[in-house]
Design a protein around this motif. Structure first.
Motif, PDB file in Angstrom:
ATOM      1  N   VAL A   1       0.748  -1.407  -0.138  1.00  0.00           N
ATOM      2  CA  VAL A   1       0.112  -0.023  -0.026  1.00  0.00           C
ATOM      3  C   VAL A   1       0.520   1.272   0.196  1.00  0.00           C
ATOM      4  N   LEU A   2       0.222   2.116  -0.322  1.00  0.00           N
ATOM      5  CA  LEU A   2       1.044   3.649  -0.258  1.00  0.00           C
ATOM      6  C   LEU A   2       1.510   3.952   0.939  1.00  0.00           C
ATOM      7  N   ARG A   3       2.874   4.491   1.221  1.00  0.00           N
ATOM      8  CA  ARG A   3       3.490   4.955   2.551  1.00  0.00           C
ATOM      9  C   ARG A   3       2.629   6.171   2.617  1.00  0.00           C
ATOM     10  N   GLU A   4       2.601   6.281   4.350  1.00  0.00           N
ATOM     11  CA  GLU A   4       1.889   7.455   4.873  1.00  0.00           C
ATOM     12  C   GLU A   4       2.157   8.576   4.112  1.00  0.00           C
ATOM     13  N   LYS A   5       3.366   9.102   3.733  1.00  0.00           N
ATOM     14  CA  LYS A   5       3.725  10.105   2.902  1.00  0.00           C
ATOM     15  C   LYS A   5       3.072  10.523   1.764  1.00  0.00           C
ATOM     16  N   TYR A   6       2.515   9.423   1.163  1.00  0.00           N
ATOM     17  CA  TYR A   6       1.691   9.645  -0.134  1.00  0.00           C
ATOM     18  C   TYR A   6       0.196   9.399   0.193  1.00  0.00           C
ATOM     19  N   ALA A   7      -0.336   9.512   1.312  1.00  0.00           N
ATOM     20  CA  ALA A   7      -1.483   9.205   1.736  1.00  0.00           C
ATOM     21  C   ALA A   7      -2.495   9.905   0.918  1.00  0.00           C
ATOM     22  N   ARG A   8      -2.195  11.166   0.185  1.00  0.00           N
ATOM     23  CA  ARG A   8      -3.053  11.794  -0.250  1.00  0.00           C
ATOM     24  C   ARG A   8      -3.377  11.181  -1.771  1.00  0.00           C
ATOM     25  N   PHE A   9      -2.796  10.245  -2.035  1.00  0.00           N
ATOM     26  CA  PHE A   9      -3.025   9.758  -3.334  1.00  0.00           C
ATOM     27  C   PHE A   9      -3.760   8.049  -2.972  1.00  0.00           C
ATOM     28  N   ASP A  10      -3.911   8.143  -1.944  1.00  0.00           N
ATOM     29  CA  ASP A  10      -4.677   6.752  -1.340  1.00  0.00           C
ATOM     30  C   ASP A  10      -6.043   6.646  -1.277  1.00  0.00           C
ATOM     31  N   ALA A  11      -6.723   6.184  -2.249  1.00  0.00           N
ATOM     32  CA  ALA A  11      -8.120   6.243  -2.291  1.00  0.00           C
ATOM     33  C   ALA A  11      -8.941   5.866  -1.263  1.00  0.00           C
ATOM     34  N   LYS A  12      -8.292   4.885  -0.505  1.00  0.00           N
ATOM     35  CA  LYS A  12      -9.014   4.165   0.504  1.00  0.00           C
ATOM     36  C   LYS A  12      -9.017   5.207   1.680  1.00  0.00           C
ATOM     37  N   LYS A  13      -8.035   6.111   1.909  1.00  0.00           N
ATOM     38  CA  LYS A  13      -7.997   7.039   2.966  1.00  0.00           C
ATOM     39  C   LYS A  13      -8.869   8.402   2.518  1.00  0.00           C
ATOM     40  N   LYS A  14      -8.903   8.407   1.283  1.00  0.00           N
ATOM     41  CA  LYS A  14      -9.629   9.793   0.816  1.00  0.00           C
ATOM     42  C   LYS A  14     -11.131   9.544   0.749  1.00  0.00           C
ATOM     43  N   PHE A  15     -11.496   8.086   0.409  1.00  0.00           N
ATOM     44  CA  PHE A  15     -12.889   7.927   0.521  1.00  0.00           C
ATOM     45  C   PHE A  15     -13.360   7.074   1.519  1.00  0.00           C
ATOM     46  N   ASN A  16     -14.465   7.330   1.881  1.00  0.00           N
ATOM     47  CA  ASN A  16     -15.100   6.325   2.891  1.00  0.00           C
ATOM     48  C   ASN A  16     -16.181   5.629   2.347  1.00  0.00           C
ATOM     49  N   VAL A  17     -16.012   4.262   2.157  1.00  0.00           N
ATOM     50  CA  VAL A  17     -16.855   3.473   1.582  1.00  0.00           C
ATOM     51  C   VAL A  17     -17.447   2.458   2.629  1.00  0.00           C
ATOM     52  N   LEU A  18     -18.537   2.178   2.699  1.00  0.00           N
ATOM     53  CA  LEU A  18     -18.998   1.297   3.839  1.00  0.00           C
ATOM     54  C   LEU A  18     -19.020  -0.087   3.250  1.00  0.00           C
ATOM     55  N   PRO A  19     -18.295  -0.956   4.239  1.00  0.00           N
ATOM     56  CA  PRO A  19     -18.043  -2.437   3.596  1.00  0.00           C
ATOM     57  C   PRO A  19     -19.475  -2.955   3.671  1.00  0.00           C
ATOM     58  N   ALA A  20     -19.778  -3.972   2.689  1.00  0.00           N
ATOM     59  CA  ALA A  20     -20.928  -4.513   2.429  1.00  0.00           C
ATOM     60  C   ALA A  20     -20.745  -5.909   3.076  1.00  0.00           C
ATOM     61  N   VAL A  21     -21.788  -6.891   3.314  1.00  0.00           N
ATOM     62  CA  VAL A  21     -21.768  -8.339   3.518  1.00  0.00           C
ATOM     63  C   VAL A  21     -21.881  -8.979   2.306  1.00  0.00           C
ATOM     64  N   PRO A  22     -20.747  -9.743   1.849  1.00  0.00           N
ATOM     65  CA  PRO A  22     -20.949 -10.473   0.459  1.00  0.00           C
ATOM     66  C   PRO A  22     -22.089 -11.455   0.572  1.00  0.00           C
ATOM     67  N   LYS A  23     -22.574 -11.473  -0.583  1.00  0.00           N
ATOM     68  CA  LYS A  23     -23.756 -12.408  -1.077  1.00  0.00           C
ATOM     69  C   LYS A  23     -22.978 -13.863  -1.218  1.00  0.00           C
ATOM     70  N   LYS A  24     -23.759 -14.562  -0.525  1.00  0.00           N
ATOM     71  CA  LYS A  24     -23.275 -16.167  -0.570  1.00  0.00           C
ATOM     72  C   LYS A  24     -23.568 -16.680  -1.728  1.00  0.00           C
ATOM     73  N   THR A  25     -22.823 -17.262  -2.531  1.00  0.00           N
ATOM     74  CA  THR A  25     -23.360 -18.201  -3.738  1.00  0.00           C
ATOM     75  C   THR A  25     -22.478 -19.633  -3.702  1.00  0.00           C
ATOM     76  N   LYS A  26     -22.873 -20.252  -4.795  1.00  0.00           N
ATOM     77  CA  LYS A  26     -22.271 -21.679  -4.598  1.00  0.00           C
ATOM     78  C   LYS A  26     -21.026 -21.613  -5.401  1.00  0.00           C
ATOM     79  N   CYS A  27     -20.545 -20.421  -5.788  1.00  0.00           N
ATOM     80  CA  CYS A  27     -19.317 -20.169  -6.637  1.00  0.00           C
ATOM     81  C   CYS A  27     -18.034 -20.716  -5.975  1.00  0.00           C
ATOM     82  N   ARG A  28     -17.363 -21.418  -6.593  1.00  0.00           N
ATOM     83  CA  ARG A  28     -15.945 -22.224  -5.881  1.00  0.00           C
ATOM     84  C   ARG A  28     -14.907 -21.556  -6.318  1.00  0.00           C
ATOM     85  N   CYS A  29     -14.780 -20.136  -6.967  1.00  0.00           N
ATOM     86  CA  CYS A  29     -13.493 -19.644  -7.312  1.00  0.00           C
ATOM     87  C   CYS A  29     -12.663 -19.662  -6.228  1.00  0.00           C
ATOM     88  N   GLY A  30     -12.995 -19.782  -4.841  1.00  0.00           N
ATOM     89  CA  GLY A  30     -11.798 -19.878  -3.895  1.00  0.00           C
ATOM     90  C   GLY A  30     -11.082 -21.098  -3.969  1.00  0.00           C
TER      91      GLY A  30
END
Lengths: 335, 368
Positions: B293-322
């Motif tokens: 991840v970006l170092r603290e010094k470059y936090a201004r370019f870090d979208a995760k720090k700039k924008f707040n996105v609420l985490p969702a609860v992933p929908k469960k499927t039978k997908c076995r990609c994992g």
């Protein structure tokens, strides 16, 4: 005349009149028909073929052609592959406000030149001008009418063992458009193959027997075109990967960008399926024409039955895999 | 100049495939089973399938697709977050084309674009810098997914934004590193492996030395290889030879572009701008220090720090990609494969990514 198209050019008044006179009639030479609300043409005896297509290619000008040339070749080829002799075209223009008149003239001149080459007349047209941003430069629709002679195409006549022939290298148009967009840092000398194939295909149809299918390959490429054919006519076809002609530059660009030439657009190539006895003759005839120089036998019809309908590819290690329709490749506005 | 055509030469490919099959037969006679080889890189998976080699060798070598497709290993929560990000006002989201059709819990980026989000498909992270310059009134966010191959390009974009003093550009980083995930796989012992085909492109950046741990800690051999049929087969042949001789160690079979130490410039800038972080992997979970991840010094370019996105609860499927990513099952063993899940109606990312194992099997390994 103004340097740029304005909304007033589409209002139906003085400027529209000027645009039609100075740009369209001058190139298309359809002054006679343009005086009437509808062009009047003689009835052809026998059957007619009709097709329509809209052209939204981005960019409008690309190596080997422009949207105007494409709007003629695309529609002419759609008619030609049914076995029809293309006779007349109509052309509808949707132009963005502010579009340079000089570019429009270039496009219209290319259309006229290509129509002359193909031996078709552009007999009716329409022009609309829309606000800036409502279309991107210019979009063109062409409708074509052709006359079907005694010999015509009936894919239902395909038989096991029929030869599958391509008229030349695949993927040229797709790569030409991609490099013309200059988004990929891709520099190639590849030109679009856009060309009217009607003379070539007509000759072929007249001079040989046993031609079951002619298909022009456009969006979706060779693979998608043949998958549709296989499904529609319950035929299975096997192509040989090493026999399919691909330009080295196209192959190189595909390697770098992760595209498959089998799925790249073409605008001047057709697949011919013919009785295998006639295959050599067909290839010879194609190769003696400038639009068929790289023609090759690329595969065979392997079965015709209710359970058939699959397109397969034989790989260099002699395994076969099924080819499916184009899906998931983001390459919009290629024609 | 390197004659590149030779690497896809049909006759040479056929002969090498025969040689690999013969060598594998010796292994099978000795061990009573096929050699199990993991190709780590998604591009290898695709190349094996597309060239027909995987089908040709199916009775000789058990080729297991590894966790090397960056889109596929992206955690479901991260994909949902990206889709939510695209729905924010005043945002232009830039992404590699591969991400567009990846299904989130409720939607996809393509669906969001159809619904009006401004999402641009770009080919190089630097293209998003131009977009940021052209739209100073908008926030331009680049979805920075990728392994060591792509990470230097992400850093280059940040450097360019820094030089140009852009304040409306940021990267949503979910990068992944190869070595930590290989360690995690080997430690879990879930899949029995005889050796690795190691990713050619990643190795250009990291160098041969980055795989020393495979020998030192796990005594498992590996060959760094290219992507053309002849290169893939040459890599396999060398790996099988190592198995016959009971040797471990890493062979660099891609010496035209991979060296011992890697790309020093790329490593330097990665070190300067980025720092290790724990990353969530689809189907595997969190792996310590497996991303950058970006170092603290470059936090201004870090979208995760700039924008707040609420985490969702992933929908469960039978997908076995994992399970597929870990090499535990093949796509054909998933009940959804080629039924409920196809490239035009994907349930999981492995079916839509251009490096996904399910996509490879769907497009290139079906005979009927």
């Amino acid at each position: 005349m103004a340097e740029r198209i304005s909304l007033a050019h589409g209002e139906g008044g003085e400027l529209t009149h000027q645009l039609i006179q100075e740009v369209f009639i001058q190139s298309f030479g359809h002054a006679e028909q343009a005086r009437l609300d509808a062009a009047v043409i003689p009835c052809f005896s026998g059957k007619m073929a009709v097709t329509t297509d809209s052209y939204v290619v981005d960019p409008l000008f690309f190596p080997g052609g422009n949207i105007g040339k494409l709007a003629v070749t695309g529609t002419v080829n759609d008619l030609a592959v049914t076995g029809a002799v293309p006779k007349v075209l109509t052309a509808g223009f949707m132009i963005e406000e502010g579009f340079p008149v000089s570019d429009l003239k270039k496009i219209v001149k290319s259309m006229a030149a290509e129509a002359e080459t193909a031996g078709v007349s552009i007999i009716a047209g329409d022009t609309k001008v829309v606000e800036r941003g409502s279309v991107d430069g210019v979009f063109i629709n062409t409708t074509g009418i052709g006359a079907i002679g005694e010999k015509y195409i009936n894919p239902a006549g395909m038989k096991k063992g029929d030869a599958v022939i391509i008229t030349g290298t695949i993927g040229d148009h797709g790569i030409a458009i991609l490099s013309a967009r200059q988004q990929l840092g891709l520099v190639t000398d590849v030109k679009s193959d856009c060309a009217s194939l009607n003379t070539l295909l007509h000759q072929l149809l007249q001079q040989t027997d046993g031609i079951r299918v002619m298909r022009d390959l456009t969006r979706g490429g060779l693979a998608t075109g043949l998958v549709e054919l296989c499904e529609d006519f319950s035929a299975s076809i096997e192509l040989k990967e090493t026999s399919i002609p691909v330009r080295e530059e196209v192959e190189g660009a595909c390697d770098i960008l992760g595209f498959d030439p089998l799925y790249l657009a073409n605008e001047g190539k057709a697949v011919i399926i013919v009785d295998s006895k006639e295959a050599d003759k067909v290839i010879h005839l194609l190769q003696s024409h400038k639009f068929g120089k790289n023609a090759r036998l690329i595969g065979l019809v392997t079965s015709i039955s209710e359970k058939a309908g699959k397109l397969k590819l034989k790989t260099p290690v002699n395994t076969t895999r099924r080819l499916t329709r184009l899906s998931g490749m983001v390459l919009p506005r290629i024609c | 100049m390197l004659e590149t055509k030779i690497f896809s030469h049909p006759e040479l490919t056929r002969r090498l495939a025969d040689a690999v099959a013969k060598s594998a037969e010796t292994f099978i006679k000795r061990e009573g089973r096929m050699p199990a080889v993991m190709e780590v890189c998604g591009s290898h998976t695709m190349a094996f399938a597309k060239s027909g080699i995987k089908t040709r060798l199916r009775d000789y070598v058990r080729l297991i697709a590894g966790p090397g497709c960056p889109v596929c290993v992206t955690d479901q929560k991260a994909i949902d977050a990206m889709i939510r990000l695209s729905e924010k006002n005043n945002v232009i989201l830039c992404s590699f084309g591969d991400m567009m059709r990846v299904p989130g819990s409720g939607s996809s980026l393509l669906q969001a674009k159809t619904n009006g989000s401004d999402i641009r498909v770009i080919y190089s992270p630097s293209d998003s810098i131009q977009i940021a310059e052209d739209h100073p009134d908008k926030e331009v966010i680049f979805l920075g997914i990728g392994f060591e191959t792509t990470i230097p390009a992400l850093v280059a974009a940040v450097r360019e934004a820094e030089k140009k003093g852009l304040t409306n550009f940021s990267i949503w980083m979910t990068t992944k590193l190869v070595a930590p995930v290989l360690r995690a796989l080997l430690q879990s012992g879930e899949v029995e492996l005889d050796g690795f085909l190691l990713p050619g492109h990643v190795s250009i950046v990291t160098g041969k030395q980055s795989y020393r741990f495979l020998n030192d800690d796990y005594q498992i051999p590996g060959v760094i290889t290219g992507f053309e049929p002849v290169q893939l087969l040459s890599g396999l042949l060398k790996l099988l030879n190592q198995l016959h001789e009971g040797r471990t160690g890493i062979i660099n079979d891609y010496t035209y572009v991979v060296n011992e130490a890697g790309n020093f410039t790329a490593q330097h800038y990665m070190e300067t701008y980025l720092t290790r972080a724990d990353e969530e992997w689809r189907g595997i979970g969190e792996i310590r220090g497996s991303g950058l991840v970006l170092r603290e010094k470059y936090a201004r370019f870090d979208a995760k720090k700039k924008f707040n996105v609420l985490p969702a609860v992933p929908k469960k499927t039978k997908c076995r990609c994992g399970d597929i990513i870990r090499g535990v099952i093949t796509p054909e063993e998933c009940v959804l494969f080629n039924k409920a899940c196809t490239p035009s109606k994907p349930v999981g990312p492995c079916m839509v990514s251009s490096e996904g194992t399910c996509a490879a099997h769907y497009h290139f390994m079906r005979e009927d």
